[in-house]
Design a protein around this motif. Structure first.
Motif, PDB file in Angstrom:
ATOM      1  N   PRO A 158      16.372 -32.865  34.181  1.00  0.00           N
ATOM      2  CA  PRO A 158      17.537 -33.512  33.582  1.00  0.00           C
ATOM      3  C   PRO A 158      17.809 -33.020  32.163  1.00  0.00           C
ATOM      4  O   PRO A 158      16.892 -32.683  31.417  1.00  0.00           O
ATOM      5  CB  PRO A 158      17.121 -34.988  33.563  1.00  0.00           C
ATOM      6  CG  PRO A 158      15.634 -34.934  33.352  1.00  0.00           C
ATOM      7  CD  PRO A 158      15.168 -33.719  34.113  1.00  0.00           C
ATOM      8  N   ALA A 159      19.078 -32.981  31.821  1.00  0.00           N
ATOM      9  CA  ALA A 159      19.490 -32.752  30.436  1.00  0.00           C
ATOM     10  C   ALA A 159      19.946 -34.105  29.910  1.00  0.00           C
ATOM     11  O   ALA A 159      20.962 -34.649  30.356  1.00  0.00           O
ATOM     12  CB  ALA A 159      20.629 -31.738  30.378  1.00  0.00           C
ATOM     13  N   LEU A 160      19.187 -34.659  28.989  1.00  0.00           N
ATOM     14  CA  LEU A 160      19.455 -36.009  28.490  1.00  0.00           C
ATOM     15  C   LEU A 160      20.266 -35.975  27.205  1.00  0.00           C
ATOM     16  O   LEU A 160      20.061 -35.117  26.341  1.00  0.00           O
ATOM     17  CB  LEU A 160      18.140 -36.749  28.255  1.00  0.00           C
ATOM     18  CG  LEU A 160      17.202 -36.884  29.460  1.00  0.00           C
ATOM     19  CD1 LEU A 160      15.916 -37.598  29.053  1.00  0.00           C
ATOM     20  CD2 LEU A 160      17.888 -37.616  30.599  1.00  0.00           C
ATOM     21  N   GLY A 161      21.186 -36.911  27.074  1.00  0.00           N
ATOM     22  CA  GLY A 161      21.954 -37.043  25.851  1.00  0.00           C
ATOM     23  C   GLY A 161      21.186 -37.852  24.827  1.00  0.00           C
ATOM     24  O   GLY A 161      20.073 -38.337  25.077  1.00  0.00           O
ATOM     25  N   TRP A 162      21.782 -38.021  23.637  1.00  0.00           N
ATOM     26  CA  TRP A 162      21.115 -38.792  22.584  1.00  0.00           C
ATOM     27  C   TRP A 162      20.914 -40.244  22.987  1.00  0.00           C
ATOM     28  O   TRP A 162      20.035 -40.932  22.459  1.00  0.00           O
ATOM     29  CB  TRP A 162      21.933 -38.711  21.297  1.00  0.00           C
ATOM     30  CG  TRP A 162      22.050 -37.315  20.761  1.00  0.00           C
ATOM     31  CD1 TRP A 162      23.189 -36.570  20.649  1.00  0.00           C
ATOM     32  CD2 TRP A 162      20.998 -36.496  20.269  1.00  0.00           C
ATOM     33  NE1 TRP A 162      22.922 -35.327  20.137  1.00  0.00           N
ATOM     34  CE2 TRP A 162      21.571 -35.251  19.884  1.00  0.00           C
ATOM     35  CE3 TRP A 162      19.617 -36.672  20.120  1.00  0.00           C
ATOM     36  CZ2 TRP A 162      20.816 -34.206  19.360  1.00  0.00           C
ATOM     37  CZ3 TRP A 162      18.875 -35.624  19.594  1.00  0.00           C
ATOM     38  CH2 TRP A 162      19.462 -34.417  19.220  1.00  0.00           C
ATOM     39  N   ASP A 163      21.729 -40.713  23.928  1.00  0.00           N
ATOM     40  CA  ASP A 163      21.594 -42.095  24.392  1.00  0.00           C
ATOM     41  C   ASP A 163      20.566 -42.241  25.509  1.00  0.00           C
ATOM     42  O   ASP A 163      20.370 -43.331  26.041  1.00  0.00           O
ATOM     43  CB  ASP A 163      22.944 -42.612  24.874  1.00  0.00           C
ATOM     44  CG  ASP A 163      23.551 -41.757  25.991  1.00  0.00           C
ATOM     45  OD1 ASP A 163      22.933 -40.738  26.362  1.00  0.00           O
ATOM     46  OD2 ASP A 163      24.644 -42.105  26.480  1.00  0.00           O
ATOM     47  N   GLY A 164      19.914 -41.126  25.871  1.00  0.00           N
ATOM     48  CA  GLY A 164      18.885 -41.176  26.900  1.00  0.00           C
ATOM     49  C   GLY A 164      19.413 -41.096  28.320  1.00  0.00           C
ATOM     50  O   GLY A 164      18.628 -41.161  29.272  1.00  0.00           O
ATOM     51  N   GLN A 165      20.721 -40.945  28.458  1.00  0.00           N
ATOM     52  CA  GLN A 165      21.312 -40.861  29.789  1.00  0.00           C
ATOM     53  C   GLN A 165      21.395 -39.406  30.248  1.00  0.00           C
ATOM     54  O   GLN A 165      21.455 -38.481  29.444  1.00  0.00           O
ATOM     55  CB  GLN A 165      22.707 -41.481  29.785  1.00  0.00           C
ATOM     56  CG  GLN A 165      22.729 -42.957  29.429  1.00  0.00           C
ATOM     57  CD  GLN A 165      21.860 -43.795  30.344  1.00  0.00           C
ATOM     58  OE1 GLN A 165      21.989 -43.709  31.569  1.00  0.00           O
ATOM     59  NE2 GLN A 165      20.962 -44.591  29.770  1.00  0.00           N
ATOM     60  N   VAL A 166      21.401 -39.215  31.574  1.00  0.00           N
ATOM     61  CA  VAL A 166      21.484 -37.870  32.145  1.00  0.00           C
ATOM     62  C   VAL A 166      22.902 -37.337  31.987  1.00  0.00           C
ATOM     63  O   VAL A 166      23.853 -37.912  32.525  1.00  0.00           O
ATOM     64  CB  VAL A 166      21.085 -37.872  33.634  1.00  0.00           C
ATOM     65  CG1 VAL A 166      21.262 -36.479  34.236  1.00  0.00           C
ATOM     66  CG2 VAL A 166      19.635 -38.327  33.805  1.00  0.00           C
TER      67      VAL A 166
END
Length: 222
Positions: A158-166
Motif C-alpha cells: 500500500p501507498a499510505l497518505g499522511w492520514d494513514g489511508q490507502v
C-alpha cells in the motif's frame, strides 16, 4: 562340481557388488538433485525478496503518493529494464482500483482485468488489491497460470497518505523466467516447479510435461 561351487559364490559376490554400486549411484544422484533443487529455490527466494523490497520502496515514492501517471510509468519502466528476467510488470493502482501507471502498457498483473460500468479496466476485485486495501500491509499471492499458460504471482504493497489511508497500491508481477534460466545453466537434468496442489507450473526442458497438468503422482514429482 568343485569348480562350479567356486564360481557361483564369485558370481553372487559380483552381482551383489554391482547392485550396491547402482544403489550408491542412485543415492548420490538423488542427493545431487536435492542440492540443485535447494539452490534453485534459494535463487528464486532471493529474487522474491528483491521484488518485495522494490515494491515496498515504490509504494513510498512521491510519484505514487501524489498519483502521477506519467511519473509512475516512467519510473516503473526504467526499473523493470534494470531488473532482468522474472519481473514482468510493475503497476500502480488507485484507491478505487483503476490503473495509474505501469511499466508495460496494458500488461496489468498478467491476468485479464475486469471492467467498470464505464468500460474502464479495474483491479478492485483482485484478491491482492482487496487484501492490501483492508490490511494496509503488503501481500504476496501464490503462483498461478495466466490465460496464456504462463506462471505468475503478484506482490503488492500500500501507498499510505499522511492520514494513514490507502491512496494507491503498487503491485509487481513475477514469473519463473529467471528461475528457468538458472535451471538451464545449473543442470542438465529435469526441473519442474509444482503448485501446492501438484499442478505443473513450469518445467525445464519444456518438453518434459505440459504446463497445467497434474503431475503429483508422476516420476517428475518423485
Amino acid at each position: 562340481g568343485l569348480v562350479s561351487l567356486a564360481i557361483l559364490p564369485a558370481l553372487g559376490l559380483a552381482l551383489y557388488h554391482g547392485l550396491a554400486l547402482r544403489a550408491q549411484a542412485r543415492s548420490e544422484a538423488q542427493a545431487e538433485a536435492v542440492k540443485r533443487a535447494r539452490n534453485l529455490a534459494a535463487v528464486q527466494n532471493e529474487h522474491y525478496e528483491a521484488v518485495h523490497r522494490l515494491v515496498e520502496t515504490l509504494a513510498a515514492t512521491t510519484v505514487v503518493r501524489v498519483i502521477d501517471p506519467k511519473g509512475c510509468s516512467l519510473l516503473f519502466s526504467q526499473l523493470k529494464a534494470q531488473s532482468g528476467e522474472g519481473l514482468a510488470n510493475i503497476l500502480a493502482v488507485s484507491a478505487n482500483g483503476e490503473a495509474i501507471g505501469q511499466a508495460v502498457l496494458e500488461a496489468g498483473d498478467l491476468f485479464t482485468p475486469e471492467t467498470s460500468p464505464l468500460g474502464v479496466p479495474t483491479y478492485a476485485g483482485r484478491s491482492w488489491f482487496m487484501t492490501v486495501s483492508h490490511t494496509k500491509a503488503c501481500v504476496s499471492e501464490p503462483f498461478a497460470l495466466t490465460p496464456d499458460g504462463r506462471p505468475a504471482m503478484t506482490v503488492a504493497c500500500p501507498a499510505l497518505g499522511w492520514d494513514g489511508q490507502v491512496k494507491a497500491v503498487v503491485a509487481a508481477s513475477m514469473t519463473l523466467d529467471g528461475l528457468l534460466q538458472s535451471a538451464d545453466a545449473a543442470t542438465d537434468g529435469v526441473v519442474g516447479v509444482l503448485a501446492p496442489d501438484g499442478v505443473l507450473l513450469a518445467a525445464h526442458p519444456a518438453e518434459v510435461a505440459a504446463v497445467g497438468t497434474q503431475v503429483a503422482g508422476s516420476s517428475l514429482a518423485r
